[in-house]
Motif scaffolding. Structure first.
Motif, short mmCIF file in Angstrom:
data_model
loop_
_atom_site.label_atom_id
_atom_site.label_comp_id
_atom_site.label_asym_id
_atom_site.label_seq_id
_atom_site.Cartn_x
_atom_site.Cartn_y
_atom_site.Cartn_z
N VAL A 64 23.33 11.75 68.18
CA VAL A 64 23.71 11.07 66.95
C VAL A 64 23.18 9.64 66.98
CG1 VAL A 64 25.82 12.42 66.64
CG2 VAL A 64 25.94 10.22 67.84
N SER A 65 22.98 9.09 65.80
CA SER A 65 22.74 7.67 65.62
C SER A 65 24.03 7.08 65.07
CB SER A 65 21.58 7.45 64.65
OG SER A 65 21.50 6.09 64.26
N ALA A 66 24.48 5.99 65.68
CA ALA A 66 25.78 5.44 65.28
C ALA A 66 25.77 3.92 65.40
CB ALA A 66 26.90 6.02 66.15
N PRO A 67 26.51 3.25 64.55
CA PRO A 67 26.64 1.79 64.68
C PRO A 67 27.62 1.45 65.78
CG PRO A 67 27.98 2.57 62.86
CD PRO A 67 27.26 3.78 63.40
N TRP A 68 27.31 0.41 66.56
CA TRP A 68 28.31 -0.06 67.52
C TRP A 68 29.33 -0.91 66.77
CZ3 TRP A 68 30.75 -4.44 69.00
CH2 TRP A 68 31.57 -4.33 70.14
N GLN A 69 30.59 -0.59 67.00
CA GLN A 69 31.67 -1.38 66.42
C GLN A 69 32.88 -1.26 67.32
OE1 GLN A 69 31.67 0.66 62.67
NE2 GLN A 69 33.10 2.24 63.35
N SER A 70 33.58 -2.34 67.50
CA SER A 70 34.74 -2.33 68.38
C SER A 70 35.81 -1.41 67.81
CB SER A 70 35.30 -3.76 68.51
OG SER A 70 36.30 -3.80 69.50
N GLY A 71 36.38 -0.56 68.69
CA GLY A 71 37.41 0.37 68.27
C GLY A 71 36.97 1.81 68.41
N PRO A 72 37.76 2.76 67.90
CA PRO A 72 37.44 4.19 68.04
C PRO A 72 36.33 4.63 67.10
CG PRO A 72 39.46 3.92 66.78
CD PRO A 72 39.08 2.54 67.25
N LEU A 73 35.54 5.61 67.56
CA LEU A 73 34.47 6.21 66.76
C LEU A 73 34.58 7.71 66.92
CD1 LEU A 73 31.62 5.28 65.27
CD2 LEU A 73 30.66 6.36 67.31
N THR A 74 34.53 8.45 65.81
CA THR A 74 34.53 9.91 65.85
C THR A 74 33.24 10.41 65.24
OG1 THR A 74 35.58 10.24 63.69
CG2 THR A 74 37.05 9.89 65.59
N GLY A 79 28.65 6.10 59.00
CA GLY A 79 27.45 5.64 59.69
C GLY A 79 26.98 6.50 60.83
N VAL A 80 27.77 7.51 61.22
CA VAL A 80 27.38 8.41 62.32
C VAL A 80 26.58 9.57 61.72
CG1 VAL A 80 28.18 9.89 64.20
CG2 VAL A 80 29.43 7.80 63.64
N VAL A 81 25.31 9.67 62.10
CA VAL A 81 24.44 10.72 61.56
C VAL A 81 23.68 11.39 62.69
CG1 VAL A 81 24.17 9.56 59.34
CG2 VAL A 81 22.56 9.07 61.17
N SER A 82 23.23 12.60 62.46
CA SER A 82 22.44 13.32 63.45
C SER A 82 21.10 12.63 63.67
CB SER A 82 22.20 14.76 63.00
OG SER A 82 23.42 15.47 62.90
N PHE A 83 20.57 12.76 64.90
CA PHE A 83 19.26 12.17 65.21
C PHE A 83 18.39 13.21 65.91
CE2 PHE A 83 16.20 10.15 67.99
CZ PHE A 83 15.61 9.23 67.14
N GLY A 84 17.12 13.26 65.54
CA GLY A 84 16.17 14.10 66.27
C GLY A 84 15.84 15.40 65.62
N GLY A 85 16.75 15.92 64.78
CA GLY A 85 16.47 17.20 64.13
C GLY A 85 16.17 18.30 65.13
N LYS A 86 15.07 19.03 64.92
CA LYS A 86 14.72 20.17 65.77
C LYS A 86 14.31 19.76 67.17
CE LYS A 86 9.98 20.33 63.95
NZ LYS A 86 9.02 21.11 63.14
N GLN A 88 16.03 17.91 69.25
CA GLN A 88 17.15 17.60 70.13
C GLN A 88 18.01 18.83 70.43
OE1 GLN A 88 20.88 16.63 69.15
NE2 GLN A 88 20.54 18.23 67.65
N THR A 89 17.43 20.01 70.35
CA THR A 89 18.15 21.24 70.64
C THR A 89 18.53 21.31 72.12
OG1 THR A 89 16.93 22.39 68.91
CG2 THR A 89 18.06 23.76 70.53
N GLY A 90 19.78 21.63 72.39
CA GLY A 90 20.24 21.73 73.77
C GLY A 90 20.76 20.40 74.29
N SER A 91 20.87 20.31 75.59
CA SER A 91 21.40 19.10 76.24
C SER A 91 20.29 18.07 76.39
CB SER A 91 21.98 19.46 77.61
OG SER A 91 22.56 18.32 78.21
N VAL A 92 20.14 17.23 75.38
CA VAL A 92 19.00 16.32 75.30
C VAL A 92 19.48 14.88 75.13
CG1 VAL A 92 16.97 15.67 73.93
CG2 VAL A 92 17.44 18.07 74.38
N THR A 123 9.78 12.53 60.29
CA THR A 123 9.17 13.52 59.40
C THR A 123 9.25 14.93 59.95
OG1 THR A 123 6.96 13.19 60.38
CG2 THR A 123 7.56 11.80 58.48
N GLN A 124 9.77 15.06 61.21
CA GLN A 124 9.89 16.35 61.89
C GLN A 124 8.53 17.00 62.11
OE1 GLN A 124 13.34 18.07 62.96
NE2 GLN A 124 12.95 15.89 63.33
N THR A 125 7.52 16.15 62.37
CA THR A 125 6.18 16.64 62.70
C THR A 125 6.10 16.95 64.18
OG1 THR A 125 5.21 15.29 60.94
CG2 THR A 125 3.72 16.07 62.68
#
Length: 239
Positions: A64-74, A79-86, A88-92, A123-125
């Motif tokens: 995930v891509s996430a902003p750093w901010q003091s306190g809990p994050l779920t 602002g928490v979004v997936s990163f890497g698309g295809k 980042q499959t598996g333990s990456v 662009t997922q190229t």
């Protein structure tokens, strides 16, 4: 400390795993500022950063891509979004070379690092710029833990070692996949010195600096305290 990054504004963020019932939270500290707790994220994320207070890390099996901010994050926090698309499959994990606009995806199952441009990721190229397999044998041929990863241009760096020895930095060519060189990475006299995290700091002139994280147990009466240290290795001809 499991991992750390030096952001482009000079601040440091460091991660650590904290047990929370049947799962583990990832605590990401900004020294002197505060602590962000990624709830249920897992065992001490390997951090990547591509802007001030903008992180990429493994959140319970997905990058995930996430902003750093003091306190809990779920996972569902703003602002928490997936990163890497295809890619980042598996333990990456993902570590970045922002100067050259690249990201190295490290697969913790196959131990293979795959270099891609950030533009291709967005662009997922599917265009691979380089690859290598990160080893875990020290200079004496003894199996050690893999403890950190970094990338610079077409060169990858791996940190290996246990608390009782074998601490080394190994450089790999991402063009040929071969090992280029290795250097010892033990810097203190403490009996317990475990390498934890690796980061490349760009230089204005010459070769970049290599930053190495260490977690040490320092005797304190009948017990000990943990001391987290970051050492900088730099070519004397660079600045």
């Amino acid at each position: 400390m499991q991992s750390f990054v030096v952001q482009c504004d000079g601040t440091i963020l460091a991660s650590q795993a904290i047990p929370n019932g049947t799962v583990e939270d990832t605590r990401i500290t900004k020294p002197g500022v505060g602590v962000m707790t990624a709830v249920g994220a897992g065992h001490g994320a390997v951090l990547g950063s591509f802007g001030p207070d903008r992180l990429v890390f493994d959140f319970a099996g997905a990058l995930v891509s996430a902003p750093w901010q003091s306190g809990p994050l779920t996972r569902s926090s703003p602002g928490v979004v997936s990163f890497g698309g295809k890619f980042q499959t598996g333990s990456v994990h993902a570590v970045f070379d922002l100067l050259h606009g690249r990201v190295l995806f490290y697969d913790s199952t196959s131990k293979v690092g795959t270099l891609r441009s950030l533009a291709d990721v967005y662009t997922q190229t599917d265009r691979v710029l380089g690859k290598c397999t990160f080893g875990n044998l020290d200079s004496a041929g003894k199996v050690r833990l893999r403890q950190g990863w970094a990338v610079w241009d077409l060169q990858a760096f791996g940190l290996i070692g246990n608390s009782d020895g074998g601490q080394e930095i190994i450089s790999y060519s991402l063009v040929t996949g071969s090992e280029l060189w290795r250097v010892p990475a033990r810097f203190t006299t403490y009996a317990f010195e475990e390498p934890e995290g690796l980061f490349i700091l760009p230089a204005v002139i010459g070769n970049p600096a290599i930053l190495v994280g260490m977690t040490c147990r320092v005797p304190s009466g009948s017990s000990f305290i943990r001391r987290h240290l970051i050492y900088q290795l730099q070519d004397p001809a660079s600045s």
